[in-house]
Design a protein around this motif. Structure first.
Motif, PDB file in Angstrom:
ATOM      1  N   MET B  36       0.832  -1.208   0.000  1.00 46.36           N
ATOM      2  CA  MET B  36       0.000   0.000   0.000  1.00 46.36           C
ATOM      3  C   MET B  36       0.861   1.249   0.000  1.00 46.36           C
ATOM      4  N   VAL B  37       1.891   1.262   0.842  1.00 44.89           N
ATOM      5  CA  VAL B  37       2.760   2.436   0.882  1.00 44.89           C
ATOM      6  C   VAL B  37       3.494   2.588  -0.452  1.00 44.89           C
ATOM      7  N   TYR B  38       3.954   1.469  -0.982  1.00 42.72           N
ATOM      8  CA  TYR B  38       4.666   1.552  -2.259  1.00 42.72           C
ATOM      9  C   TYR B  38       3.734   2.037  -3.367  1.00 42.72           C
ATOM     10  N   GLY B  39       2.524   1.535  -3.332  1.00 42.88           N
ATOM     11  CA  GLY B  39       1.556   1.939  -4.351  1.00 42.88           C
ATOM     12  C   GLY B  39       1.302   3.433  -4.324  1.00 42.88           C
ATOM     13  N   ILE B  40       1.344   4.030  -3.143  1.00 41.81           N
ATOM     14  CA  ILE B  40       0.988   5.448  -3.064  1.00 41.81           C
ATOM     15  C   ILE B  40       2.185   6.376  -3.169  1.00 41.81           C
ATOM     16  N   ILE B  41       3.271   6.101  -2.465  1.00 39.57           N
ATOM     17  CA  ILE B  41       4.396   7.038  -2.574  1.00 39.57           C
ATOM     18  C   ILE B  41       5.658   6.394  -3.140  1.00 39.57           C
ATOM     19  N   GLU B  42       5.555   5.217  -3.715  1.00 36.41           N
ATOM     20  CA  GLU B  42       6.689   4.555  -4.373  1.00 36.41           C
ATOM     21  C   GLU B  42       7.913   4.489  -3.484  1.00 36.41           C
ATOM     22  N   LEU B  43       7.697   4.034  -2.268  1.00 38.78           N
ATOM     23  CA  LEU B  43       8.806   3.927  -1.337  1.00 38.78           C
ATOM     24  C   LEU B  43       8.775   2.547  -0.689  1.00 38.78           C
ATOM     25  N   ILE B  44       9.941   1.883  -0.641  1.00 38.76           N
ATOM     26  CA  ILE B  44      10.034   0.664   0.154  1.00 38.76           C
ATOM     27  C   ILE B  44      10.178   1.113   1.589  1.00 38.76           C
ATOM     28  N   ASN B  45       9.117   0.970   2.353  1.00 38.33           N
ATOM     29  CA  ASN B  45       9.123   1.451   3.727  1.00 38.33           C
ATOM     30  C   ASN B  45       9.901   0.474   4.602  1.00 38.33           C
ATOM     31  N   PHE B  46      11.211   0.642   4.613  1.00 38.77           N
ATOM     32  CA  PHE B  46      12.079  -0.283   5.342  1.00 38.77           C
ATOM     33  C   PHE B  46      11.685  -0.391   6.813  1.00 38.77           C
ATOM     34  N   ALA B  47      11.108   0.684   7.358  1.00 40.10           N
ATOM     35  CA  ALA B  47      10.785   0.686   8.776  1.00 40.10           C
ATOM     36  C   ALA B  47       9.558  -0.171   9.087  1.00 40.10           C
ATOM     37  N   HIS B  48       8.875  -0.676   8.069  1.00 44.21           N
ATOM     38  CA  HIS B  48       7.659  -1.441   8.307  1.00 44.21           C
ATOM     39  C   HIS B  48       7.929  -2.680   9.161  1.00 44.21           C
ATOM     40  N   GLY B  49       9.028  -3.374   8.864  1.00 42.16           N
ATOM     41  CA  GLY B  49       9.399  -4.542   9.658  1.00 42.16           C
ATOM     42  C   GLY B  49       9.607  -4.178  11.114  1.00 42.16           C
ATOM     43  N   GLU B  50      10.096  -2.956  11.348  1.00 37.87           N
ATOM     44  CA  GLU B  50      10.350  -2.512  12.716  1.00 37.87           C
ATOM     45  C   GLU B  50       9.035  -2.237  13.438  1.00 37.87           C
ATOM     46  N   ILE B  51       8.029  -1.744  12.691  1.00 39.14           N
ATOM     47  CA  ILE B  51       6.717  -1.518  13.303  1.00 39.14           C
ATOM     48  C   ILE B  51       6.131  -2.846  13.776  1.00 39.14           C
ATOM     49  N   TYR B  52       6.308  -3.842  12.929  1.00 42.59           N
ATOM     50  CA  TYR B  52       5.857  -5.200  13.256  1.00 42.59           C
ATOM     51  C   TYR B  52       6.506  -5.688  14.554  1.00 42.59           C
ATOM     52  N   MET B  53       7.840  -5.434  14.644  1.00 49.75           N
ATOM     53  CA  MET B  53       8.572  -5.854  15.839  1.00 49.75           C
ATOM     54  C   MET B  53       8.074  -5.086  17.074  1.00 49.75           C
ATOM     55  N   PHE B  54       7.860  -3.766  16.896  1.00 48.32           N
ATOM     56  CA  PHE B  54       7.384  -2.961  18.019  1.00 48.32           C
ATOM     57  C   PHE B  54       5.988  -3.407  18.454  1.00 48.32           C
ATOM     58  N   GLY B  55       5.154  -3.821  17.501  1.00 52.23           N
ATOM     59  CA  GLY B  55       3.828  -4.322  17.845  1.00 52.23           C
ATOM     60  C   GLY B  55       3.922  -5.468  18.840  1.00 52.23           C
ATOM     61  N   ALA B  56       4.824  -6.395  18.544  1.00 54.72           N
ATOM     62  CA  ALA B  56       4.992  -7.540  19.435  1.00 54.72           C
ATOM     63  C   ALA B  56       5.531  -7.098  20.793  1.00 54.72           C
ATOM     64  N   PHE B  57       6.523  -6.190  20.770  1.00 56.09           N
ATOM     65  CA  PHE B  57       7.131  -5.760  22.034  1.00 56.09           C
ATOM     66  C   PHE B  57       6.160  -4.953  22.899  1.00 56.09           C
ATOM     67  N   PHE B  58       5.382  -4.050  22.253  1.00 56.65           N
ATOM     68  CA  PHE B  58       4.403  -3.270  23.008  1.00 56.65           C
ATOM     69  C   PHE B  58       3.457  -4.211  23.761  1.00 56.65           C
ATOM     70  N   THR B  59       2.952  -5.216  23.041  1.00 57.53           N
ATOM     71  CA  THR B  59       2.039  -6.164  23.671  1.00 57.53           C
ATOM     72  C   THR B  59       2.709  -6.872  24.835  1.00 57.53           C
TER      73      THR B  59
END
Lengths: 355, 306
Positions: B36-59
């Motif tokens: 979705m991010v790539y489709g809209i702003i043509e960027l490989i959002n490298f930080a996305h994997g980190e958000i995933y990791m933070f999701g687990a840690f926050f929980t």
């Protein structure tokens, strides 16, 4: 004041360079220089070489290579394996005990892999190219880690022979310092003159506008492969030196983040700027070592120093994408508002020449 | 090969397939964020994997240190992930909207490096587990148990949630006004803004959805393997990106298809080819797809414009 300083440096440019050169040669004999500082100096020069190599692809040609450490690893393992498998102890005179032979084989192997990876992927642009190079370096690490029969896997290769000249075996830091200084000298000159040659101009043209370059008759694929193979060869050379210097290599040394640190050096100094690349490598390598000491004392994991590199990359891209010591050419490209400065600079350059 | 035939007979193969499907569904959820991010702003959002990791840690932190129930902790961490995603966009990507793509990509890598090491400093490098008592007991109980096949309730839950979210998201993008606006911004930001769409708001919304799904899948992976560590995001992030590329970047059904194919390929490859090259399978697929079919399985061909 600054103007006088500049005039002074312009006038005595050659003399200053000579003094700097003599100083660099004399460093190991200066008082207060111990083995630890020598170690860091060698490390700094190693990273300057790596950064200059990556700069060819990312800075000059404008292709983001996230897998540079793959070639570094290939070079290190080529050199380490040849030496440890074929040059037995006490046989520096055997073919693979000879550092130059191993170095040349590693360079050729690196360039070869550069071409193998480059040939099919260089038609890709921007982010796809970046991500493929990333995948490549991850595969290199996986193969090194898992093909235990060849590489000894995660245990690494211990006891790699240091280089030797005749009966003189390289022990201590000094011979390594001069060796890597010589390698840096060679790489610097190569990069410096290539940048000024027709090849360098072709690279810049590709970076600035690929389609325009192609329509001007530049064979894009050819020049990209030149850049990629050369860059890979330089990385492999640094790796070959690294293996014989450390006398031990393991897969952990060639992880993805290493590529990013080298990238951070050229990003900070200025992509495409040789001066910036060198200064960036010096600053970040020394900073990394200082942080390592601090982190060991505070008990945090050493890897957490990479946090700083992340901040630097974001800040530089946000506020000064052309880097801290940019090459005049990249300034206008990465920061459209300053394009007029570039024009002005080029004008004055031509005026000076006519006189 | 003999192993394979034996597994076909006793049903282990189907078990592997279902394991792969579960993993693939999780990859698909993360891949949606990338695509979705790539489709809209043509960027490989490298930080996305980190958000995933933070999701687990926050929980993990909410359960362990604040004694919340799993559901409440999950909800709060998903909201935090949304906030994190929007902050990342605001700090690192939005100021660079009109810069060369290389610049934004480097910034994204910087953010990823920063977040990963921030987690390393806060939580240390060791693998942490959810406390046993916080997990509902029925998760590990088996829902279906025929012959050798054993599917846990957690797996069923993951598959159901994944499918439901995919369906809902597809409806959102194809049927609602908001989805129409998203598609318009993806096609042409300037024209979309002439039609009264605020591209910045749409981009924010995209980051929010992507981050929520990233956080959610982080939580589910954390539960599935019961292992959370700071570098979990970088590996999975690249795999999910491979999935997005495999399906055709910018395409939602592509991300789902790519994720599931990749998950199944990984589990089967680890089972029948070589378990030590488990991660290599994803990279190899990604490299081959990018070289030979960069538009992916369901993507449109991208034409380079002058």
């Amino acid at each position: 004041m600054m103007l006088y300083l500049k005039q002074f440096t312009d006038k005595y440019n050659k003399l200053l360079f000579l003094l700097l050169f003599v100083f660099i040669l004399a460093i190991p004999f200066l008082p207060g220089i111990n083995d630890y500082l020598m170690h860091i100096l060698i490390l700094i020069i190693l990273y300057i070489i790596l950064a200059l190599g990556l700069n060819i692809v990312t800075g000059f040609t404008g292709l983001l290579n996230l897998g540079y450490v793959g070639f570094y690893g290939i070079g290190a393992y080529t050199s380490g394996l040849l030496t440890s498998k074929f040059a037995m102890l006490d046989s520096w005179h055997s073919l693979f005990g000879n550092f130059m032979v191993v170095l040349i084989i590693a360079v050729i192997n690196g360039a070869l892999w550069g071409i193998i990876l480059g040939a099919p992927t260089l038609k890709l642009t921007g982010d796809y190219f970046a991500i493929v190079t990333f995948g490549f370096s991850e595969l290199v690490i996986l193969i090194i880690t898992n093909e235990i029969w060849l590489t000894n896997g995660p245990m690494g290769i211990p006891g790699i022979l240091p280089p030797a000249i005749g009966a003189y075996v390289f022990i201590g830091k000094k011979p390594f310092y001069y060796t890597i200084l010589f390698l840096l000298f060679a790489v610097f000159h190569l990069v410096y003159y290539l940048q000024k040659s027709h090849i360098g101009r072709a690279w810049f043209a590709i970076r600035e506008d690929e389609i325009a370059a192609e329509s001007m008759g530049i064979n894009i694929i050819k020049y990209k492969i030149y850049a990629f193979a050369l860059s890979a060869a330089i990385g492999a050379m640094a790796g070959a030196f690294f293996a014989r210097w450390m006398m031990f290599i393991e897969p952990k040394m060639f992880q993805f983040w290493e590529s990013i640190i080298i990238l951070c050096m050229i990003v900070m100094g200025g992509m495409g700027s040789i001066k910036g690349t060198i200064i960036g490598a010096i600053i970040l390598t020394s900073m990394g070592e200082i942080l390592r000491e601090i982190l060991i004392q505070t008990g945090l994991p050493i890897e957490s120093r990479h946090l700083i590199y992340g901040i630097i990359m974001v800040l530089i891209m946000r506020f000064r994408p052309e880097g801290l010591w940019p090459a005049g050419r990249t300034k206008g490209e990465l920061k459209p508002e300053t394009a007029h400065i570039l024009e002005y600079e080029e004008e004055s350059y031509f005026e000076k020449r006519e006189k | 090969m003999e192993q394979f035939i034996a597994d076909l007979k006793n049903g282990m193969f189907i078990q592997q397939l279902i394991n792969g499907f579960t993993l693939g569904g999780l990859y698909a959820l993360i891949a949606i964020g990338y695509t979705m991010v790539y489709g809209i702003i043509e960027l490989i959002n490298f930080a996305h994997g980190e958000i995933y990791m933070f999701g687990a840690f926050f929980t993990f932190v909410l359960i362990k240190n604040f004694n919340l129930s799993l559901a409440a902790a999950a909800l709060i961490s998903i909201l935090s992930c949304i906030l994190l995603g929007i902050i990342i966009d605001y700090v690192a990507y939005r100021p660079l909207r009109h810069s060369p793509r290389l610049t934004v990509l480097i910034s994204a890598i910087g953010v990823s490096l920063f977040l990963q090491n921030l987690a390393l400093i806060i939580w240390g490098g060791r693998i942490v587990h959810f406390p046993e008592e916080s997990l509902p007991s029925f998760f590990s109980g088996s829902a279906i148990n025929i012959m050798e096949i054993n599917i846990s309730w957690l797996q069923v839950l993951i598959i159901i949630i994944t499918l439901a979210i995919m369906l809902a998201l597809n409806l959102l993008v194809t049927k609602t006004r908001l989805g129409k606006a998203m598609r318009a911004v993806a096609q042409d930001k300037t024209t979309a803004s002439l039609m009264g769409i605020n591209p910045d708001r749409i981009i924010n919304f995209t980051f929010a959805i992507g981050s929520a799904l990233g956080g959610l899948s982080g939580i589910m992976v954390g539960l599935y393997y019961n292992a959370i560590f700071p570098t979990m995001g970088y590996m999975v992030g690249i795999k999910a990106f491979s999935a997005a590329v495999l399906g055709g970047i910018g395409s939602l059904p592509g991300a789902m298809l790519g994720g599931i194919l990749l998950g199944v390929a990984e589990v089967l490859g680890a089972g029948y080819i070589s378990s030590s090259y488990r991660n290599g399978i994803a990279y190899a697929i990604m490299i081959l797809i990018i070289i030979f079919r960069p538009s992916g399985l369901l993507g449109k061909k991208i034409i380079k414009k002058v």
